[in-house]
Design a protein around this motif. Sequence first.
Motif, PDB file in Angstrom:
ATOM      1  N   HIS A  14       0.807  -1.219   0.000  1.00 18.32           N
ATOM      2  CA  HIS A  14       0.000   0.000   0.000  1.00 18.32           C
ATOM      3  C   HIS A  14       0.842   1.272   0.000  1.00 18.32           C
ATOM      4  N   ALA A  15       1.758   1.381   0.946  1.00 19.44           N
ATOM      5  CA  ALA A  15       2.541   2.615   1.081  1.00 19.44           C
ATOM      6  C   ALA A  15       3.513   2.791  -0.077  1.00 19.44           C
ATOM      7  N   GLU A  16       4.167   1.702  -0.487  1.00 21.40           N
ATOM      8  CA  GLU A  16       5.129   1.794  -1.593  1.00 21.40           C
ATOM      9  C   GLU A  16       4.436   2.183  -2.883  1.00 21.40           C
ATOM     10  N   ASN A  17       3.271   1.624  -3.152  1.00 22.89           N
ATOM     11  CA  ASN A  17       2.532   1.993  -4.360  1.00 22.89           C
ATOM     12  C   ASN A  17       2.068   3.444  -4.301  1.00 22.89           C
ATOM     13  N   GLU A  18       1.659   3.891  -3.111  1.00 23.85           N
ATOM     14  CA  GLU A  18       1.241   5.283  -2.965  1.00 23.85           C
ATOM     15  C   GLU A  18       2.378   6.232  -3.326  1.00 23.85           C
ATOM     16  N   MET A  19       3.602   5.859  -2.990  1.00 24.72           N
ATOM     17  CA  MET A  19       4.743   6.698  -3.358  1.00 24.72           C
ATOM     18  C   MET A  19       4.901   6.749  -4.879  1.00 24.72           C
ATOM     19  N   ASP A  20       4.566   5.665  -5.574  1.00 27.12           N
ATOM     20  CA  ASP A  20       4.697   5.631  -7.027  1.00 27.12           C
ATOM     21  C   ASP A  20       3.694   6.558  -7.721  1.00 27.12           C
ATOM     22  N   TYR A  21       2.471   6.631  -7.193  1.00 25.85           N
ATOM     23  CA  TYR A  21       1.458   7.419  -7.907  1.00 25.85           C
ATOM     24  C   TYR A  21       1.147   8.772  -7.280  1.00 25.85           C
ATOM     25  N   THR A  22       1.722   9.065  -6.108  1.00 23.72           N
ATOM     26  CA  THR A  22       1.484  10.358  -5.467  1.00 23.72           C
ATOM     27  C   THR A  22       2.757  11.185  -5.522  1.00 23.72           C
ATOM     28  N   PRO A  23       2.772  12.273  -6.284  1.00 25.06           N
ATOM     29  CA  PRO A  23       4.017  13.040  -6.479  1.00 25.06           C
ATOM     30  C   PRO A  23       4.643  13.545  -5.191  1.00 25.06           C
ATOM     31  N   SER A  24       3.840  13.886  -4.188  1.00 22.72           N
ATOM     32  CA  SER A  24       4.405  14.482  -2.977  1.00 22.72           C
ATOM     33  C   SER A  24       5.095  13.467  -2.080  1.00 22.72           C
ATOM     34  N   VAL A  25       4.769  12.179  -2.216  1.00 19.43           N
ATOM     35  CA  VAL A  25       5.376  11.156  -1.353  1.00 19.43           C
ATOM     36  C   VAL A  25       6.770  10.834  -1.888  1.00 19.43           C
ATOM     37  N   THR A  26       7.777  11.202  -1.132  1.00 17.72           N
ATOM     38  CA  THR A  26       9.159  11.058  -1.596  1.00 17.72           C
ATOM     39  C   THR A  26       9.941   9.985  -0.848  1.00 17.72           C
ATOM     40  N   SER A  27       9.376   9.446   0.219  1.00 16.83           N
ATOM     41  CA  SER A  27      10.093   8.415   0.961  1.00 16.83           C
ATOM     42  C   SER A  27       9.114   7.569   1.751  1.00 16.83           C
ATOM     43  N   VAL A  28       9.323   6.249   1.695  1.00 15.70           N
ATOM     44  CA  VAL A  28       8.574   5.308   2.527  1.00 15.70           C
ATOM     45  C   VAL A  28       9.573   4.331   3.122  1.00 15.70           C
ATOM     46  N   GLU A  29       9.644   4.269   4.443  1.00 11.14           N
ATOM     47  CA  GLU A  29      10.557   3.348   5.113  1.00 11.14           C
ATOM     48  C   GLU A  29       9.769   2.490   6.086  1.00 11.14           C
ATOM     49  N   GLN A  30       9.801   1.180   5.858  1.00 11.86           N
ATOM     50  CA  GLN A  30       9.097   0.275   6.767  1.00 11.86           C
ATOM     51  C   GLN A  30       9.894   0.141   8.059  1.00 11.86           C
ATOM     52  N   LEU A  31       9.226   0.396   9.179  1.00 10.80           N
ATOM     53  CA  LEU A  31       9.872   0.320  10.491  1.00 10.80           C
ATOM     54  C   LEU A  31       9.629  -1.009  11.172  1.00 10.80           C
ATOM     55  N   MET A  32       8.419  -1.541  11.028  1.00 11.21           N
ATOM     56  CA  MET A  32       8.062  -2.798  11.690  1.00 11.21           C
ATOM     57  C   MET A  32       7.000  -3.510  10.868  1.00 11.21           C
ATOM     58  N   GLN A  33       6.962  -4.835  11.000  1.00 15.38           N
ATOM     59  CA  GLN A  33       5.921  -5.632  10.355  1.00 15.38           C
ATOM     60  C   GLN A  33       5.641  -6.867  11.211  1.00 15.38           C
ATOM     61  N   TRP A  34       4.366  -7.162  11.389  1.00 24.45           N
ATOM     62  CA  TRP A  34       3.969  -8.357  12.112  1.00 24.45           C
ATOM     63  C   TRP A  34       3.676  -9.489  11.121  1.00 24.45           C
ATOM     64  N   SER A  35       3.832 -10.702  11.562  1.00 23.04           N
ATOM     65  CA  SER A  35       3.595 -11.859  10.701  1.00 23.04           C
ATOM     66  C   SER A  35       2.105 -12.086  10.497  1.00 23.04           C
ATOM     67  N   ARG A  36       1.717 -12.283   9.237  1.00 29.43           N
ATOM     68  CA  ARG A  36       0.318 -12.567   8.920  1.00 29.43           C
ATOM     69  C   ARG A  36      -0.162 -13.822   9.647  1.00 29.43           C
ATOM     70  N   SER A  37       0.707 -14.819   9.755  1.00 30.12           N
ATOM     71  CA  SER A  37       0.313 -16.066  10.420  1.00 30.12           C
ATOM     72  C   SER A  37       0.117 -15.866  11.926  1.00 30.12           C
ATOM     73  N   ASP A  38       0.854 -14.944  12.534  1.00 30.85           N
ATOM     74  CA  ASP A  38       0.680 -14.660  13.958  1.00 30.85           C
ATOM     75  C   ASP A  38      -0.647 -13.951  14.228  1.00 30.85           C
ATOM     76  N   ILE A  39      -1.086 -13.139  13.290  1.00 25.93           N
ATOM     77  CA  ILE A  39      -2.357 -12.422  13.461  1.00 25.93           C
ATOM     78  C   ILE A  39      -3.529 -13.375  13.259  1.00 25.93           C
ATOM     79  N   GLY A  40      -3.472 -14.189  12.205  1.00 29.50           N
ATOM     80  CA  GLY A  40      -4.545 -15.134  11.925  1.00 29.50           C
ATOM     81  C   GLY A  40      -5.758 -14.466  11.318  1.00 29.50           C
TER      82      GLY A  40
END
Length: 311
Positions: free
Chosen positions: A120-146
């Motif tokens: 979502h965020a990376e694609n938004e940077m591709d199509y939104t001119p003002s978004v100049t940087s996206v850095e992922q800080l944390m991610q939870w496992s999909r399997s842990d969430i269920g």
Amino acid sequence: MPLLRLQPHLFASLPAHSSLTANEARPQLQSFAGDALHEALEFLHTIPSTFTTDPKLRASPPSEAKVKLLRKWRDPSTNNTVDKAPGAEFWVCRQSEHVNANTQGTASWEEFENGLRSNHAENEMDYTPSVTSVEQLMQWSRSDIGNIETQGVAFKDVDMEINLITHTFHPGALIAPRSFISLTISAAYDNTQAPTHENAQSRPLKGFITAQIPLRSTASSTPPGLHQKIVASVPKRAIFASYASVEHVTLLPPTGENNLSLIEWTMATTSDAGGSIPQWVQRNWTMGGVPRAVVADVGLFLGWTMRRRSS
């Protein structure tokens, strides 16, 4: 206090993660994600009855679909609609319906899903001119969430991550960059295998919801290494700003003589750019505020999708 609000949450309020300090008081991961999706659904259900609709439909080329714009003031502690008042949040919502086809001026369900749900965020940077940087800080496992079921909706493929997103504007000498720390929770549902029922024609075949929740990092509430990474990653002069949003994309059953299906795209957001930009400017269509920006996003996404299709 609700999760879906403009006032940023602290990292100390998040579920356990290897990047965070161990804390027995942290919420359980699935419950936390479930609460966010529950709030998002509740909020979406209130849009028809609590938002005021602008009488004029807006164009957002190259999208063929017109955009309906809605607004309301909300008390964040109750989700009740209120008059403009101290502490109330100004929410802007847009809605549009798009023919489910990979043709000029519109996009297919797969293109909406790949563009708005995946990365979502990376694609938004591709199509939104003002978004100049996206850095992922944390991610939870999909399997842990269920999987999560709430309000009669069975969500699957639940994703949860935190991104540091920076917008840069022109002229840069006059407008400082804005950096946002955003917790994104996204989940899909599929009714195509569900038993037929009496309102099947109005029930979405499938859909996905993305909720974005603002966070704030402080030296006392965030582990030192993570806080230092955030501070070091933002540009000079950047101002930390905040926004919350709910996005809902659904595929509706085919109707009419041509048997075409429609994709309904709803997005609602509240934001505060911080700094010295007055709130009335941020809310104003003519001054290029949030209402104009959210309408423009429809055309930006469709234009990007069509370019990707032809490349």
